[in-house]
Design a protein around this motif. Structure first.
Motif, PDB file in Angstrom:
ATOM      1  N   GLU A  78     -15.083 -54.023-115.267  1.00 52.88           N
ATOM      2  CA  GLU A  78     -15.529 -54.071-116.317  1.00 52.88           C
ATOM      3  C   GLU A  78     -14.689 -52.694-117.246  1.00 52.88           C
ATOM      4  OE1 GLU A  78     -19.363 -52.408-119.300  1.00 52.88           O
ATOM      5  OE2 GLU A  78     -19.460 -52.585-116.880  1.00 52.88           O
ATOM      6  N   LEU A  79     -14.187 -53.006-118.398  1.00 52.35           N
ATOM      7  CA  LEU A  79     -13.753 -51.855-119.142  1.00 52.35           C
ATOM      8  C   LEU A  79     -14.741 -51.674-120.465  1.00 52.35           C
ATOM      9  CD1 LEU A  79     -11.296 -49.961-119.969  1.00 52.35           C
ATOM     10  CD2 LEU A  79     -10.415 -52.033-121.361  1.00 52.35           C
ATOM     11  N   ARG A  80     -15.193 -50.396-120.481  1.00 48.76           N
ATOM     12  CA  ARG A  80     -15.982 -49.955-121.738  1.00 48.76           C
ATOM     13  C   ARG A  80     -15.048 -49.233-122.655  1.00 48.76           C
ATOM     14  NH1 ARG A  80     -20.608 -46.670-120.679  1.00 48.76           N
ATOM     15  NH2 ARG A  80     -19.641 -45.902-118.774  1.00 48.76           N
ATOM     16  N   LEU A  81     -14.878 -49.757-123.831  1.00 50.99           N
ATOM     17  CA  LEU A  81     -13.755 -49.138-124.376  1.00 50.99           C
ATOM     18  C   LEU A  81     -14.325 -48.857-126.066  1.00 50.99           C
ATOM     19  CD1 LEU A  81     -10.712 -48.487-124.847  1.00 50.99           C
ATOM     20  CD2 LEU A  81     -10.456 -51.074-125.488  1.00 50.99           C
ATOM     21  N   SER A  82     -14.209 -47.673-126.319  1.00 49.88           N
ATOM     22  CA  SER A  82     -14.736 -47.463-127.771  1.00 49.88           C
ATOM     23  C   SER A  82     -13.721 -47.513-128.574  1.00 49.88           C
ATOM     24  CB  SER A  82     -15.194 -45.641-127.736  1.00 49.88           C
ATOM     25  OG  SER A  82     -14.180 -45.047-128.033  1.00 49.88           O
ATOM     26  N   ARG A  83     -14.150 -47.574-129.932  1.00 51.66           N
ATOM     27  CA  ARG A  83     -12.962 -47.516-131.046  1.00 51.66           C
ATOM     28  C   ARG A  83     -12.471 -46.571-131.393  1.00 51.66           C
ATOM     29  NH1 ARG A  83     -16.884 -48.601-136.462  1.00 51.66           N
ATOM     30  NH2 ARG A  83     -17.528 -49.912-134.955  1.00 51.66           N
ATOM     31  N   TYR A  84     -12.634 -45.638-130.655  1.00 56.35           N
ATOM     32  CA  TYR A  84     -11.858 -44.278-130.953  1.00 56.35           C
ATOM     33  C   TYR A  84     -10.848 -43.925-129.728  1.00 56.35           C
ATOM     34  CZ  TYR A  84     -15.654 -43.902-134.034  1.00 56.35           C
ATOM     35  OH  TYR A  84     -16.414 -44.056-134.941  1.00 56.35           O
ATOM     36  N   GLY A  85     -10.739 -44.901-128.706  1.00 57.42           N
ATOM     37  CA  GLY A  85      -9.958 -44.782-127.585  1.00 57.42           C
ATOM     38  C   GLY A  85     -10.627 -44.125-126.298  1.00 57.42           C
ATOM     39  N   ASP A  86     -11.835 -43.905-126.283  1.00 59.60           N
ATOM     40  CA  ASP A  86     -12.390 -43.497-124.974  1.00 59.60           C
ATOM     41  C   ASP A  86     -12.732 -44.788-124.072  1.00 59.60           C
ATOM     42  OD1 ASP A  86     -13.118 -40.537-125.572  1.00 59.60           O
ATOM     43  OD2 ASP A  86     -14.085 -41.720-127.547  1.00 59.60           O
ATOM     44  N   PHE A  87     -12.394 -44.759-122.880  1.00 59.39           N
ATOM     45  CA  PHE A  87     -12.507 -45.614-122.076  1.00 59.39           C
ATOM     46  C   PHE A  87     -13.360 -45.421-120.529  1.00 59.39           C
ATOM     47  CE2 PHE A  87      -8.804 -43.905-120.457  1.00 59.39           C
ATOM     48  CZ  PHE A  87      -8.466 -43.949-119.099  1.00 59.39           C
ATOM     49  N   ALA A  88     -13.780 -46.355-119.801  1.00 62.46           N
ATOM     50  CA  ALA A  88     -14.533 -46.286-118.449  1.00 62.46           C
ATOM     51  C   ALA A  88     -13.997 -47.595-117.849  1.00 62.46           C
ATOM     52  CB  ALA A  88     -15.994 -45.731-118.760  1.00 62.46           C
ATOM     53  N   LEU A  89     -13.458 -47.492-116.877  1.00 55.47           N
ATOM     54  CA  LEU A  89     -12.884 -48.637-116.183  1.00 55.47           C
ATOM     55  C   LEU A  89     -13.561 -48.837-114.755  1.00 55.47           C
ATOM     56  CD1 LEU A  89     -11.095 -51.179-115.892  1.00 55.47           C
ATOM     57  CD2 LEU A  89      -9.161 -49.575-115.419  1.00 55.47           C
ATOM     58  N   SER A  90     -13.924 -49.841-114.356  1.00 53.62           N
ATOM     59  CA  SER A  90     -14.604 -50.010-112.954  1.00 53.62           C
ATOM     60  C   SER A  90     -14.204 -51.244-112.425  1.00 53.62           C
ATOM     61  CB  SER A  90     -16.210 -49.938-113.092  1.00 53.62           C
ATOM     62  OG  SER A  90     -16.747 -50.796-113.734  1.00 53.62           O
ATOM     63  N   TYR A  91     -13.994 -51.186-110.946  1.00 53.46           N
ATOM     64  CA  TYR A  91     -13.608 -52.317-110.344  1.00 53.46           C
ATOM     65  C   TYR A  91     -14.348 -52.454-108.921  1.00 53.46           C
ATOM     66  CZ  TYR A  91     -10.830 -55.803-107.897  1.00 53.46           C
ATOM     67  OH  TYR A  91     -10.175 -56.844-106.993  1.00 53.46           O
ATOM     68  N   LYS A  92     -14.997 -53.544-108.762  1.00 57.77           N
ATOM     69  CA  LYS A  92     -15.851 -53.728-107.125  1.00 57.77           C
ATOM     70  C   LYS A  92     -15.469 -54.907-106.733  1.00 57.77           C
ATOM     71  CE  LYS A  92     -20.265 -53.101-105.071  1.00 57.77           C
ATOM     72  NZ  LYS A  92     -21.546 -52.972-105.339  1.00 57.77           N
ATOM     73  N   GLY A  93     -14.613 -55.253-105.750  1.00 56.24           N
ATOM     74  CA  GLY A  93     -14.364 -56.470-105.018  1.00 56.24           C
ATOM     75  C   GLY A  93     -13.277 -56.010-103.966  1.00 56.24           C
ATOM     76  N   ASP A  94     -12.558 -57.418-103.905  1.00 52.78           N
ATOM     77  CA  ASP A  94     -11.464 -57.045-102.833  1.00 52.78           C
ATOM     78  C   ASP A  94     -10.177 -56.639-103.518  1.00 52.78           C
ATOM     79  OD1 ASP A  94     -13.530 -57.540-100.733  1.00 52.78           O
ATOM     80  OD2 ASP A  94     -12.726 -59.674-100.329  1.00 52.78           O
TER      81      ASP A  94
END
Length: 216
Positions: free
Chosen positions: A30-46
């Protein structure tokens, strides 16, 4: 004979492209991305290391060296401090959890995993555009991966309140003031995620909500 040699050359060419490549599998990202360029990226898997998978296929992994080779892959992954978990599942496959957050500058490239081994890139441009793009393969190379038995099953989501001007998502859902762009990845031949948004210059708005807070 010529046809067999041509096929071998094609496989070698694909593996050359993948010589520094991790293959995602059984994942949710998942990537949470604001209209201002703030982001939080997560990955769970192989994650799978493509070169060693081909060596297993060819019977070229010496049992005496196997543990050292797998440990070297783990050491390569641990170079990125965003990994919260790295566990070997054997034969070049690792179960991982990854979390990274930040704010994109006016001109910047950030990546999962790293620039030299990236599966997904976030690139901001001077004109205010932000491009989200997963590394893709030519259809011929993707077909070779499928023939080698390398799967890429998973789901990727981008949640944003931005003005998205281009995307190839499998599905788009509205969630309040945000849209959720969803990609279902079934195999190496699936279209790789691509999204382009236009940044708002105000940097004070919070990130969109997590996918876990939404109803599927």
């Amino acid at each position: 004979m010529a046809a067999e040699w041509t096929k071998r050359l094609a496989v070698l060419a694909a593996l050359f492209l993948l010589s520094s490549c991790y293959i995602p599998d059984k994942f949710r990202a998942e990537l949470r991305l604001s209209r201002y360029g703030d982001f939080a990226l997560s990955y769970k898997g192989d994650l799978m290391w493509a070169p060693i998978l081909d060596d297993y296929r060819k019977g070229k992994v010496d049992p005496k060296d196997e543990a050292e080779r797998i440990e070297n892959i783990r050491k390569d992954l641990v170079r990125d401090i965003a990994f919260r978990k790295i566990e070997s599942r054997g034969r070049g496959r690792f179960s991982v959890e990854y979390e990274r957050a930040g704010r994109l500058g006016n001109v910047q490239l950030t990546a999962l995993i790293r620039r030299d081994a990236r599966m997904l890139a976030l690139r901001s441009l001077e004109n205010g555009a932000i491009i989200v793009a997963a590394n893709g393969l030519k259809p011929s190379d993707a077909q070779i991966l499928a023939e080698l038995g390398l799967t890429m099953e998973g789901e990727f989501r981008v949640t944003t309140d931005a003005n998205v001007v281009e995307n190839n998502a499998t599905e788009v859902r509205q969630f309040g003031t945000n849209r959720v762009y969803i990609w279902k990845i079934d195999n190496p031949l699936s279209p790789m995620p691509h999204l382009v948004m236009l940044r708002d210059p105000d940097p004070r708005r919070p990130l969109p909500p997590r996918a876990s807070e939404m109803k599927n």
